[in-house]
Design a protein around this motif. Structure first.
Motif, PDB file in Angstrom:
ATOM      1  N   PRO A   1       0.922  -1.192   0.035  1.00 31.24           N
ATOM      2  CA  PRO A   1       0.349  -0.972  -0.212  1.00 31.24           C
ATOM      3  C   PRO A   1       0.545   1.451  -0.089  1.00 31.24           C
ATOM      4  CG  PRO A   1      -0.194  -1.251   1.905  1.00 31.24           C
ATOM      5  CD  PRO A   1       0.695  -2.054   1.242  1.00 31.24           C
ATOM      6  N   GLU A   2       0.107   2.206  -1.095  1.00 30.11           N
ATOM      7  CA  GLU A   2       1.590   2.919  -1.150  1.00 30.11           C
ATOM      8  C   GLU A   2       0.739   4.534  -0.922  1.00 30.11           C
ATOM      9  OE1 GLU A   2       3.513   3.514  -4.739  1.00 30.11           O
ATOM     10  OE2 GLU A   2       5.353   3.953  -3.921  1.00 30.11           O
ATOM     11  N   VAL A   3       0.810   5.540  -0.883  1.00 33.88           N
ATOM     12  CA  VAL A   3       0.298   7.042  -0.408  1.00 33.88           C
ATOM     13  C   VAL A   3       0.113   7.783  -1.830  1.00 33.88           C
ATOM     14  CG1 VAL A   3       0.100   9.232   0.616  1.00 33.88           C
ATOM     15  CG2 VAL A   3      -0.195   7.033   2.104  1.00 33.88           C
ATOM     16  N   THR A   4      -1.003   7.589  -3.325  1.00 37.99           N
ATOM     17  CA  THR A   4      -0.454   8.506  -3.795  1.00 37.99           C
ATOM     18  C   THR A   4      -1.137   9.431  -4.741  1.00 37.99           C
ATOM     19  OG1 THR A   4      -2.218   7.120  -4.900  1.00 37.99           O
ATOM     20  CG2 THR A   4      -0.891   5.896  -5.553  1.00 37.99           C
ATOM     21  N   SER A   5      -1.896  10.176  -3.295  1.00 36.15           N
ATOM     22  CA  SER A   5      -2.492  11.757  -2.946  1.00 36.15           C
ATOM     23  C   SER A   5      -3.095  12.046  -1.218  1.00 36.15           C
ATOM     24  CB  SER A   5      -3.272  11.154  -3.724  1.00 36.15           C
ATOM     25  OG  SER A   5      -4.537  10.585  -3.721  1.00 36.15           O
ATOM     26  N   HIS A   6      -3.297  13.166  -1.483  1.00 34.05           N
ATOM     27  CA  HIS A   6      -3.967  13.041  -0.555  1.00 34.05           C
ATOM     28  C   HIS A   6      -4.809  14.127  -0.802  1.00 34.05           C
ATOM     29  CE1 HIS A   6       0.308  13.407  -0.008  1.00 34.05           C
ATOM     30  NE2 HIS A   6      -0.096  12.910   1.409  1.00 34.05           N
ATOM     31  N   ILE A   7      -6.264  14.228  -0.055  1.00 31.20           N
ATOM     32  CA  ILE A   7      -7.529  14.554   0.643  1.00 31.20           C
ATOM     33  C   ILE A   7      -7.728  15.347   1.131  1.00 31.20           C
ATOM     34  CG2 ILE A   7      -8.528  12.588   1.195  1.00 31.20           C
ATOM     35  CD1 ILE A   7     -10.804  13.036  -0.876  1.00 31.20           C
ATOM     36  N   VAL A   8      -8.195  16.075   1.250  1.00 29.21           N
ATOM     37  CA  VAL A   8      -8.985  17.275   1.613  1.00 29.21           C
ATOM     38  C   VAL A   8     -10.627  17.310   2.230  1.00 29.21           C
ATOM     39  CG1 VAL A   8      -9.284  20.168   2.494  1.00 29.21           C
ATOM     40  CG2 VAL A   8      -7.084  18.786   1.965  1.00 29.21           C
ATOM     41  N   PHE A   9     -10.858  16.942   3.340  1.00 28.22           N
ATOM     42  CA  PHE A   9     -12.473  16.727   3.316  1.00 28.22           C
ATOM     43  C   PHE A   9     -12.540  16.616   4.485  1.00 28.22           C
ATOM     44  CE2 PHE A   9     -10.544  13.077   5.165  1.00 28.22           C
ATOM     45  CZ  PHE A   9     -11.377  12.091   6.257  1.00 28.22           C
ATOM     46  N   ILE A  10     -14.550  16.902   4.694  1.00 19.49           N
ATOM     47  CA  ILE A  10     -15.394  16.956   5.343  1.00 19.49           C
ATOM     48  C   ILE A  10     -15.438  15.220   6.139  1.00 19.49           C
ATOM     49  CG2 ILE A  10     -16.929  17.747   6.950  1.00 19.49           C
ATOM     50  CD1 ILE A  10     -16.839  20.311   5.206  1.00 19.49           C
ATOM     51  N   PRO A  11     -15.472  14.729   7.110  1.00 17.99           N
ATOM     52  CA  PRO A  11     -15.773  13.233   7.055  1.00 17.99           C
ATOM     53  C   PRO A  11     -17.627  13.335   7.261  1.00 17.99           C
ATOM     54  CG  PRO A  11     -14.023  13.544   9.048  1.00 17.99           C
ATOM     55  CD  PRO A  11     -15.005  15.023   8.113  1.00 17.99           C
ATOM     56  N   SER A  12     -17.562  11.692   7.180  1.00 19.50           N
ATOM     57  CA  SER A  12     -18.844  11.501   6.548  1.00 19.50           C
ATOM     58  C   SER A  12     -20.224  11.807   8.048  1.00 19.50           C
ATOM     59  CB  SER A  12     -19.432  10.493   6.114  1.00 19.50           C
ATOM     60  OG  SER A  12     -20.837   9.848   6.322  1.00 19.50           O
ATOM     61  N   ALA A  13     -21.515  12.332   7.961  1.00 25.44           N
ATOM     62  CA  ALA A  13     -22.069  12.031   9.298  1.00 25.44           C
ATOM     63  C   ALA A  13     -22.920  11.145   9.496  1.00 25.44           C
ATOM     64  CB  ALA A  13     -22.951  13.288   9.364  1.00 25.44           C
ATOM     65  N   GLY A  14     -22.806  10.295   8.555  1.00 27.11           N
ATOM     66  CA  GLY A  14     -23.648   9.205   8.663  1.00 27.11           C
ATOM     67  C   GLY A  14     -24.837   8.603   8.071  1.00 27.11           C
ATOM     68  N   SER A  15     -24.993   9.819   6.716  1.00 30.81           N
ATOM     69  CA  SER A  15     -25.989   9.595   6.516  1.00 30.81           C
ATOM     70  C   SER A  15     -26.002  10.623   4.689  1.00 30.81           C
ATOM     71  CB  SER A  15     -27.721  10.061   7.067  1.00 30.81           C
ATOM     72  OG  SER A  15     -27.800  11.415   7.594  1.00 30.81           O
ATOM     73  N   LYS A  16     -27.123  10.264   4.105  1.00 24.68           N
ATOM     74  CA  LYS A  16     -27.193  11.850   2.739  1.00 24.68           C
ATOM     75  C   LYS A  16     -28.080  12.908   3.320  1.00 24.68           C
ATOM     76  CE  LYS A  16     -27.987  11.744  -2.187  1.00 24.68           C
ATOM     77  NZ  LYS A  16     -28.199  13.088  -2.093  1.00 24.68           N
ATOM     78  N   GLU A  17     -28.584  12.618   3.781  1.00 30.40           N
ATOM     79  CA  GLU A  17     -29.421  14.190   4.489  1.00 30.40           C
ATOM     80  C   GLU A  17     -28.290  15.011   5.290  1.00 30.40           C
ATOM     81  OE1 GLU A  17     -30.759  10.857   4.603  1.00 30.40           O
ATOM     82  OE2 GLU A  17     -31.664  11.043   3.419  1.00 30.40           O
ATOM     83  N   ALA A  18     -27.715  14.426   6.348  1.00 32.03           N
ATOM     84  CA  ALA A  18     -26.485  15.065   6.669  1.00 32.03           C
ATOM     85  C   ALA A  18     -25.085  16.217   5.797  1.00 32.03           C
ATOM     86  CB  ALA A  18     -25.905  14.120   7.825  1.00 32.03           C
TER      87      ALA A  18
END
Length: 257
Positions: A142-159
């Protein structure tokens, strides 16, 4: 001794008789001794010679010599000859003790080399002529190929939809909701970068804009690398391999079976 005298006298009489018959003539009555002597030739050369008597013969009436009986054989038990002393057997020479073999390193695994580094590593190992003691295998790492900026999931599509509406109110429009079946499903991606530095720069900008809960994470993928195994290496050979591995920072040496 008596036999010898007897035969000597007999020989003398025979000689005298022969001379008397042949040389001196017959003793007839009309002949006288002086006349016979004058009629002989070379009388001055006549000599009397003693003749050795012949060996006695049994037919001639000689007394046979007594026969001596051979001695009676006597059986004598001879002592058996003493056996010859056995030659001493040479002492067996002590077998030379085998020299202790150096402890061998059973198995060592080195690195996860990219293809370019693998070619350089093999070129440096070539002078050691390790032969079958050196093997190579492909490994998935396993090799790190990229870095992502994100907001973690709140658990549902509505959230996720509610969080997306907040971002629009802040003037942020470059984002999307992740709907795949990965662990990041319903998370909101704000940007993907090759380097971690670029990702951290965006995160700092978004924080200043009022975005809360965003973070940076590396994205991995399976990469094919080269690993090397070394078996039954002498300490000296192991030290040379370690010196070559030290020229490749980030590559580690592990024990293996």
């Amino acid at each position: 001794m008596l036999k010898f005298i007897f035969w000597t006298l007999l020989a003398i009489n025979a000689v005298l008789f022969a001379f008397g018959q042949g040389m001196l003539g017959n003793f007839r009555e009309n002949e006288r001794e002086p006349g016979r002597m004058r009629n002989q030739l070379g009388t001055e050369n006549i000599k009397l010679v003693a003749v050795r008597p012949p060996a006695p013969d049994a037919e001639a009436g000689a007394d046979p010599e007594p026969v001596v009986a051979p001695p009676t054989p006597v059986l004598v038990m001879a002592k058996p000859a003493a056996p010859a002393p056995a030659e001493p057997k040479p002492e067996p020479k002590p077998e030379p003790k085998p020299e202790p073999k150096p402890d061998l390193v059973a198995c060592t695994s080195v690195g996860n080399f990219a293809q370019a580094d693998a070619r350089r590593f093999e070129a440096m190992l070539a002078p050691l002529a390790l032969g079958q003691r050196q093997t190579r295998e492909n490994v998935a790492v396993p090799e790190v190929t990229s870095h992502i900026v994100f907001i973690p999931s709140a658990g549902s599509k509505e959230a996720a939809d509610r969080k997306a509406a907040e971002l629009k109110e802040l003037g942020i429009t470059s984002f999307f909701i992740m709907n795949d079946n990965s662990p990041m499903k319903h998370a909101i991606s704000l940007g993907v970068f090759k380097s971690e530095t670029s990702a951290q720069t965006l995160l700092a900008t978004l924080t200043k804009q009022g975005v809360v809960g965003a973070k940076v994470s590396g994205r991995t993928s399976q990469a094919t690398k080269m690993a090397y195994r070394f078996r039954a290496l002498e300490p000296a050979a192991k030290a040379k391999v370690d010196a070559i591995v030290a020229r490749f920072p980030g590559q580690e040496t592990r024990s293996c079976k």
